[in-house]
Design a protein around this motif. Structure first.
Motif, PDB file in Angstrom:
ATOM      1  N   ALA A  66       0.833  -1.202   0.000  1.00  0.00           N
ATOM      2  CA  ALA A  66       0.000   0.000   0.000  1.00  0.00           C
ATOM      3  C   ALA A  66       0.867   1.252   0.000  1.00  0.00           C
ATOM      4  CB  ALA A  66      -0.936  -0.007   1.208  1.00  0.00           C
ATOM      5  N   GLU A  67       1.908   1.259   0.823  1.00  0.00           N
ATOM      6  CA  GLU A  67       2.797   2.421   0.882  1.00  0.00           C
ATOM      7  C   GLU A  67       3.572   2.584  -0.417  1.00  0.00           C
ATOM      8  OE1 GLU A  67       3.722   2.247   5.698  1.00  0.00           O
ATOM      9  OE2 GLU A  67       4.892   1.040   4.294  1.00  0.00           O
ATOM     10  N   ALA A  68       4.015   1.479  -0.996  1.00  0.00           N
ATOM     11  CA  ALA A  68       4.821   1.549  -2.211  1.00  0.00           C
ATOM     12  C   ALA A  68       4.015   2.055  -3.398  1.00  0.00           C
ATOM     13  CB  ALA A  68       5.405   0.174  -2.520  1.00  0.00           C
ATOM     14  N   VAL A  69       2.793   1.565  -3.553  1.00  0.00           N
ATOM     15  CA  VAL A  69       2.009   2.014  -4.706  1.00  0.00           C
ATOM     16  C   VAL A  69       1.567   3.464  -4.530  1.00  0.00           C
ATOM     17  CG1 VAL A  69       1.253  -0.321  -5.281  1.00  0.00           C
ATOM     18  CG2 VAL A  69      -0.221   1.114  -3.847  1.00  0.00           C
ATOM     19  N   ARG A  70       1.308   3.863  -3.299  1.00  0.00           N
ATOM     20  CA  ARG A  70       0.930   5.258  -3.057  1.00  0.00           C
ATOM     21  C   ARG A  70       2.075   6.180  -3.456  1.00  0.00           C
ATOM     22  NH1 ARG A  70      -0.165   4.926   1.923  1.00  0.00           N
ATOM     23  NH2 ARG A  70      -2.438   4.747   1.808  1.00  0.00           N
ATOM     24  N   ALA A  71       3.305   5.793  -3.095  1.00  0.00           N
ATOM     25  CA  ALA A  71       4.471   6.605  -3.469  1.00  0.00           C
ATOM     26  C   ALA A  71       4.653   6.658  -4.981  1.00  0.00           C
ATOM     27  CB  ALA A  71       5.722   6.040  -2.804  1.00  0.00           C
ATOM     28  N   ALA A  72       4.153   5.630  -5.685  1.00  0.00           N
ATOM     29  CA  ALA A  72       4.270   5.586  -7.148  1.00  0.00           C
ATOM     30  C   ALA A  72       3.083   6.243  -7.843  1.00  0.00           C
ATOM     31  CB  ALA A  72       4.402   4.145  -7.604  1.00  0.00           C
ATOM     32  N   GLY A  73       2.175   6.815  -7.070  1.00  0.00           N
ATOM     33  CA  GLY A  73       1.040   7.510  -7.663  1.00  0.00           C
ATOM     34  C   GLY A  73      -0.180   6.655  -7.893  1.00  0.00           C
ATOM     35  N   VAL A  74      -0.221   5.459  -7.298  1.00  0.00           N
ATOM     36  CA  VAL A  74      -1.374   4.571  -7.426  1.00  0.00           C
ATOM     37  C   VAL A  74      -2.133   4.580  -6.107  1.00  0.00           C
ATOM     38  CG1 VAL A  74      -2.137   2.198  -7.844  1.00  0.00           C
ATOM     39  CG2 VAL A  74      -0.167   3.113  -9.097  1.00  0.00           C
ATOM     40  N   ASP A  75      -3.438   4.766  -6.162  1.00  0.00           N
ATOM     41  CA  ASP A  75      -4.259   4.795  -4.959  1.00  0.00           C
ATOM     42  C   ASP A  75      -4.429   3.382  -4.421  1.00  0.00           C
ATOM     43  OD1 ASP A  75      -6.071   5.160  -2.940  1.00  0.00           O
ATOM     44  OD2 ASP A  75      -7.708   5.884  -4.220  1.00  0.00           O
TER      45      ASP A  75
END
Length: 401
Positions: free
Chosen positions: A157-166
């Motif tokens: 969850a943290e990694a995708v958020r940092a990549a711009g994915v909700d």
């Protein structure tokens, strides 16, 4: 002399070099994989393709407007730790070159056509292979995926958020699946089948059933110098037994493979008896029954070894995919388009195998003269790469025209 496929591969040859392990380490949503995703977006855009990320972080590059009954090709850009240069990227590069070849010939698709890059196919960061396609198809739940953590404790969850994915949007995407009429994935062969057949390109028939299991042995951490052998509960001993048990069990189940490629003792000091040891078993066999039999044999030996050392054992299945037989009709159609190319099974998992339960899928293999994969010695000759791109272009022309 170089060719377009080799030139595109060369353009990313400096991204993700692993100076410790050799080869490449490119993992889902890390710095190097994000750089490769930017590279793909730029290359697809330069070809007039419309790049759209989906809710699970997969990238779709459309030739024309997205629509139903689409012909989709592509692969992935991430790698195993210290992997080769071709596993994943060759399929993506070949898809882009195939678009170039089709455009140069004046071809215009009558069906929607897309190139896709799937996220975290190798599972090198979060432990679950084919994560992007599993999320897309609902083969893993969004909650289970969001809770996955890498070796540094960073959650998906943290990694995708940092990549711009909700991260709230992760999960099954029936609308995206519903647009796929068929999926064709090109991949470097991960074995010697085509070498032995003296063929540059081949078709896949099936994938072995395969999965990953974590074995956690818990003992008693202690001082390596002051603790007599008879007073130890050392989890490293039963862990070592699993490595041997895996080889023994696989030798008794025809067509199977069992591998321990990762072992993590804690706390990990040279002069410390470990308190816990985690190891990961990769097990593969021709079908689900044989795979379960294989893992049960190994787990039984592990349980006995743990009892003998006064340790506890917990076994957790982290991922599993049943055996896959690729769509006969689609494979026959590809064989008709490509002529006399061999068809052969594979022991390696792929996004095409995940999608096969939902849409017709097929795979093209490009010859690997070393027969080695998931290691720096993985290779494909430039001429064979060019043949693979041309074969993929012929397939897309036949399917989308």
């Amino acid at each position: 002399m170089s060719n377009p496929t080799s030139q595109l591969l060369d353009s990313i040859a400096d991204v993700g070099i692993d100076h410790t392990r050799g080869g490449y380490s490119r993992h889902g949503f890390d710095r190097t994989e994000l750089e490769l995703r930017e590279w793909f977006t730029a290359e697809a855009g330069a070809r007039g393709l419309d790049v759209r990320p989906d809710r699970n972080g997969n990238l779709w590059a459309w030739w024309g407007a997205p629509g139903p009954d689409a012909v989709v090709t592509g692969s992935h850009l991430d790698s195993v730790p210290g992997g080769g240069a071709f596993d994943g990227p060759l399929g993506v590069v070949s898809a882009l070159v195939a678009v170039d070849l089709l455009r140069a010939s004046g071809f215009t698709p009558r069906r929607p056509l897309a190139v896709v890059v799937f996220a975290e196919e190798e599972g090198g960061r979060f432990g679950v292979p084919c994560l992007g396609s599993r999320l897309l198809t609902g083969a893993i739940t969004a909650d289970a995926a969001r809770a996955l953590r890498d070796a540094d404790g960073v959650s998906l969850a943290e990694a995708v958020r940092a990549a711009g994915v909700d991260p709230a949007g992760l999960g099954a995407d029936p609308e995206a699946i519903g647009r796929i009429g068929c999926f064709v994935e090109l991949h470097v062969e991960q074995g010697r089948g085509l070498v032995d057949l003296a063929a540059p390109v081949g078709l896949a028939t099936s994938i072995l059933a395969h999965g990953r299991w974590r074995f956690r042995f818990t003992g008693q951490g202690n001082h390596a110098g002051t603790t007599p052998l008879e007073q130890r509960a050392d989890p490293m001993l039963p862990a070592a037994e699993v490595v041997r048990a895996a080889r023994r069990a696989a030798s008794t189940v025809e067509g199977s493979r069992a591998t321990v490629g990762r072992l993590v003792p804690r706390p990990g000091g040279t002069n410390v008896i470990a308190s816990t040891v985690d190891l990961w078993l990769d097990a593969r066999a021709p079908d689900g029954v044989a795979t379960r039999e294989l893992v049960e044999r190994i787990a039984d030996d592990a349980e006995q070894a743990a009892r003998d050392e006064g340790c506890e054992l917990e076994v957790t299945r982290e991922s599993y995919g049943d055996s896959v037989v690729f769509d006969d009709g689609l494979r026959d159609r590809l064989a008709g388009l490509l002529g006399d190319v061999p068809a052969l099974p594979t022991g390696a998992g792929h996004d095409a195998g995940i999608l096969a339960a939902h849409v017709p899928t097929a795979m093209l293999f490009v010859r690997n003269p070393t027969g080695i994969s998931h290691a720096p010695a993985e290779h494909a000759e430039p001429d064979d790469c060019a043949r693979g791109s041309a074969a993929l272009a012929d397939v897309l022309r036949g399917l989308a025209g």
